[in-house]
Scaffold this motif. Sequence first.
Motif, PDB file in Angstrom:
ATOM      1  N   ASN A   1       0.829  -1.202   0.000  1.00 43.19           N
ATOM      2  CA  ASN A   1       0.000   0.000   0.000  1.00 43.19           C
ATOM      3  C   ASN A   1       0.864   1.253   0.000  1.00 43.19           C
ATOM      4  O   ASN A   1       1.945   1.283   0.599  1.00 43.19           O
ATOM      5  N   ASP A   2       0.382   2.306  -0.644  1.00 38.42           N
ATOM      6  CA  ASP A   2       1.061   3.598  -0.548  1.00 38.42           C
ATOM      7  C   ASP A   2       1.099   4.043   0.910  1.00 38.42           C
ATOM      8  O   ASP A   2       0.114   3.888   1.642  1.00 38.42           O
ATOM      9  N   LEU A   3       2.234   4.606   1.315  1.00 32.69           N
ATOM     10  CA  LEU A   3       2.346   5.109   2.691  1.00 32.69           C
ATOM     11  C   LEU A   3       1.447   6.323   2.889  1.00 32.69           C
ATOM     12  O   LEU A   3       0.732   6.416   3.885  1.00 32.69           O
ATOM     13  N   GLY A   4       1.495   7.255   1.976  1.00 37.25           N
ATOM     14  CA  GLY A   4       0.643   8.435   2.030  1.00 37.25           C
ATOM     15  C   GLY A   4       0.899   9.295   3.250  1.00 37.25           C
ATOM     16  O   GLY A   4       2.018   9.357   3.779  1.00 37.25           O
ATOM     17  N   GLU A   5      -0.149   9.946   3.721  1.00 33.19           N
ATOM     18  CA  GLU A   5      -0.037  10.806   4.906  1.00 33.19           C
ATOM     19  C   GLU A   5       0.042   9.946   6.155  1.00 33.19           C
ATOM     20  O   GLU A   5      -0.765   9.038   6.354  1.00 33.19           O
ATOM     21  N   VAL A   6       1.015  10.263   7.017  1.00 30.68           N
ATOM     22  CA  VAL A   6       1.267   9.469   8.223  1.00 30.68           C
ATOM     23  C   VAL A   6       0.927  10.272   9.468  1.00 30.68           C
ATOM     24  O   VAL A   6       1.418  11.394   9.647  1.00 30.68           O
ATOM     25  N   ALA A   7       0.106   9.700  10.326  1.00 32.38           N
ATOM     26  CA  ALA A   7      -0.161  10.262  11.655  1.00 32.38           C
ATOM     27  C   ALA A   7       0.583   9.421  12.684  1.00 32.38           C
ATOM     28  O   ALA A   7       0.335   8.221  12.806  1.00 32.38           O
ATOM     29  N   VAL A   8       1.512  10.048  13.402  1.00 33.98           N
ATOM     30  CA  VAL A   8       2.245   9.368  14.475  1.00 33.98           C
ATOM     31  C   VAL A   8       1.483   9.626  15.768  1.00 33.98           C
ATOM     32  O   VAL A   8       1.586  10.701  16.360  1.00 33.98           O
ATOM     33  N   HIS A   9       0.715   8.641  16.196  1.00 34.04           N
ATOM     34  CA  HIS A   9      -0.161   8.815  17.358  1.00 34.04           C
ATOM     35  C   HIS A   9       0.483   8.158  18.578  1.00 34.04           C
ATOM     36  O   HIS A   9       0.147   7.044  18.979  1.00 34.04           O
ATOM     37  N   HIS A  10       1.415   8.887  19.143  1.00 32.71           N
ATOM     38  CA  HIS A  10       2.172   8.445  20.325  1.00 32.71           C
ATOM     39  C   HIS A  10       2.372   9.682  21.177  1.00 32.71           C
ATOM     40  O   HIS A  10       2.303  10.801  20.686  1.00 32.71           O
ATOM     41  N   ALA A  11       2.629   9.476  22.480  1.00 32.49           N
ATOM     42  CA  ALA A  11       2.781  10.579  23.440  1.00 32.49           C
ATOM     43  C   ALA A  11       1.457  11.284  23.665  1.00 32.49           C
ATOM     44  O   ALA A  11       1.370  12.518  23.685  1.00 32.49           O
ATOM     45  N   ALA A  12       0.403  10.478  23.842  1.00 35.43           N
ATOM     46  CA  ALA A  12      -0.918  11.015  24.153  1.00 35.43           C
ATOM     47  C   ALA A  12      -1.581  10.150  25.210  1.00 35.43           C
ATOM     48  O   ALA A  12      -2.789   9.962  25.209  1.00 35.43           O
ATOM     49  N   GLY A  13      -0.779   9.606  26.103  1.00 40.79           N
ATOM     50  CA  GLY A  13      -1.284   8.782  27.195  1.00 40.79           C
ATOM     51  C   GLY A  13      -1.267   7.314  26.872  1.00 40.79           C
ATOM     52  O   GLY A  13      -0.631   6.508  27.540  1.00 40.79           O
ATOM     53  N   THR A  14      -1.985   6.947  25.785  1.00 40.46           N
ATOM     54  CA  THR A  14      -2.049   5.552  25.347  1.00 40.46           C
ATOM     55  C   THR A  14      -2.549   5.564  23.914  1.00 40.46           C
ATOM     56  O   THR A  14      -2.774   6.626  23.324  1.00 40.46           O
ATOM     57  N   ASN A  15      -2.710   4.391  23.309  1.00 37.93           N
ATOM     58  CA  ASN A  15      -3.210   4.360  21.935  1.00 37.93           C
ATOM     59  C   ASN A  15      -4.692   4.708  21.908  1.00 37.93           C
ATOM     60  O   ASN A  15      -5.400   4.567  22.903  1.00 37.93           O
ATOM     61  N   GLY A  16      -5.156   5.143  20.769  1.00 38.46           N
ATOM     62  CA  GLY A  16      -6.535   5.599  20.654  1.00 38.46           C
ATOM     63  C   GLY A  16      -7.526   4.542  20.233  1.00 38.46           C
ATOM     64  O   GLY A  16      -8.720   4.842  20.081  1.00 38.46           O
ATOM     65  N   GLY A  17      -7.041   3.303  20.029  1.00 44.44           N
ATOM     66  CA  GLY A  17      -7.944   2.233  19.646  1.00 44.44           C
ATOM     67  C   GLY A  17      -8.531   2.424  18.260  1.00 44.44           C
ATOM     68  O   GLY A  17      -8.075   3.254  17.458  1.00 44.44           O
ATOM     69  N   ALA A  18      -9.587   1.663  17.964  1.00 43.20           N
ATOM     70  CA  ALA A  18     -10.201   1.701  16.641  1.00 43.20           C
ATOM     71  C   ALA A  18     -10.844   3.051  16.358  1.00 43.20           C
ATOM     72  O   ALA A  18     -10.809   3.542  15.222  1.00 43.20           O
ATOM     73  N   SER A  19     -11.421   3.689  17.369  1.00 45.02           N
ATOM     74  CA  SER A  19     -12.169   4.925  17.123  1.00 45.02           C
ATOM     75  C   SER A  19     -11.262   6.054  16.649  1.00 45.02           C
ATOM     76  O   SER A  19     -11.637   6.821  15.744  1.00 45.02           O
ATOM     77  N   VAL A  20     -10.093   6.169  17.215  1.00 47.31           N
ATOM     78  CA  VAL A  20      -9.168   7.229  16.815  1.00 47.31           C
ATOM     79  C   VAL A  20      -8.576   6.928  15.444  1.00 47.31           C
ATOM     80  O   VAL A  20      -8.510   7.807  14.569  1.00 47.31           O
ATOM     81  N   ALA A  21      -8.148   5.688  15.214  1.00 44.79           N
ATOM     82  CA  ALA A  21      -7.627   5.324  13.895  1.00 44.79           C
ATOM     83  C   ALA A  21      -8.686   5.545  12.825  1.00 44.79           C
ATOM     84  O   ALA A  21      -8.399   6.045  11.727  1.00 44.79           O
ATOM     85  N   ARG A  22      -9.926   5.199  13.130  1.00 48.35           N
ATOM     86  CA  ARG A  22     -11.030   5.393  12.182  1.00 48.35           C
ATOM     87  C   ARG A  22     -11.195   6.872  11.840  1.00 48.35           C
ATOM     88  O   ARG A  22     -11.415   7.238  10.683  1.00 48.35           O
ATOM     89  N   ALA A  23     -11.099   7.737  12.860  1.00 50.19           N
ATOM     90  CA  ALA A  23     -11.228   9.174  12.614  1.00 50.19           C
ATOM     91  C   ALA A  23     -10.137   9.668  11.671  1.00 50.19           C
ATOM     92  O   ALA A  23     -10.400  10.482  10.768  1.00 50.19           O
ATOM     93  N   TYR A  24      -8.929   9.202  11.878  1.00 49.31           N
ATOM     94  CA  TYR A  24      -7.844   9.554  10.949  1.00 49.31           C
ATOM     95  C   TYR A  24      -8.162   9.060   9.546  1.00 49.31           C
ATOM     96  O   TYR A  24      -8.071   9.818   8.562  1.00 49.31           O
ATOM     97  N   PHE A  25      -8.482   7.780   9.424  1.00 45.81           N
ATOM     98  CA  PHE A  25      -8.710   7.188   8.110  1.00 45.81           C
ATOM     99  C   PHE A  25      -9.858   7.862   7.372  1.00 45.81           C
ATOM    100  O   PHE A  25      -9.805   8.055   6.157  1.00 45.81           O
ATOM    101  N   ASP A  26     -10.902   8.225   8.102  1.00 43.77           N
ATOM    102  CA  ASP A  26     -12.067   8.844   7.479  1.00 43.77           C
ATOM    103  C   ASP A  26     -11.805  10.275   7.025  1.00 43.77           C
ATOM    104  O   ASP A  26     -12.613  10.854   6.285  1.00 43.77           O
ATOM    105  N   HIS A  27     -10.682  10.855   7.464  1.00 47.89           N
ATOM    106  CA  HIS A  27     -10.400  12.252   7.123  1.00 47.89           C
ATOM    107  C   HIS A  27      -9.059  12.414   6.412  1.00 47.89           C
ATOM    108  O   HIS A  27      -8.357  13.417   6.575  1.00 47.89           O
TER     109      HIS A  27
END
Length: 279
Positions: free
Chosen positions: A185-211
């Motif tokens: 897959n193309d790498l494309g735009e990368v969001a590094v989601h670290h240093a925010a307490g813990t991982n954001g689970g499916a809901s946060v990844a989904r928000a990124y992917f949907d936008h």
Amino acid sequence: MGLTTEEILQISLDLVGWDETPADSTVYVPGEDIETALVGIDLESPEIKLAHDEGYDLALAHHPTGMSARLDFPAVLDKQVEFMTDHGVPEDVAEDAVADLKSRMDHGGHSSNYRHDPSVAELLDQPYLNTHLAPDEYGRRVFRDVADEMGADATAGDFVDALAEIPELDAAETDVLLRVGDPDNDLGEVAVHHAAGTNGGASVARAYFDHGVDTVLYIHVGAGDTADLRAEFANEDKNLVVTGHIASDAIGMNAVVDALEDHGVECTTISGCGIGRDD
């Protein structure tokens, strides 16, 4: 003349240019004239006792174990909203994505025995502190630099390979994994989601992917979240890269150890700290 616990906490903040102590980091038992430290990702009651018995001036943990660092932990989750909005996720969508996580952390802290490990350190008169968000921010910047150096035609697999060259990740017994997506897959735009307490689970990844974000980096993720994202984005060329929890935490904590040793504090690393570090 050794350092105080407050000076040591500040040294960890200085690594990322911060003046204010984050809500997930604190001094549990203060100390002065610190010249030796036992440093680990997780230092709880057994390791506090170990530090005391072995004569260390300080037990220095990464993960919070109690008091304000446990009770006020949900405050650092606001960083998740900041990271999402930086990538074009609307603020209300970002807040909704992290709302359940904040609630679970709030309830968990309220029901926890937030006095357990700190009280052991108090009884032993063992100086004890933890620093969490600042070392993670240091690690996030390392990951961000790798992402920013990837070429326009880079694939998700190329990114995994580049991350695996970071010394801590290279030395770890865990691998950098592509939990969702295909290496081609193309790498494309990368969001590094670290240093925010813990991982954001499916809901946060989904928000990124949907936008418009193509690739999300977490340092750890649950199996259920992985399954949900695979099912939902199976045909959309989205990627979730997971670097490995302890090895990723070691990036920032190794930098803390290096800084302390530069200040004359002799450090012994255990519990994941020290992975990939040149002694």
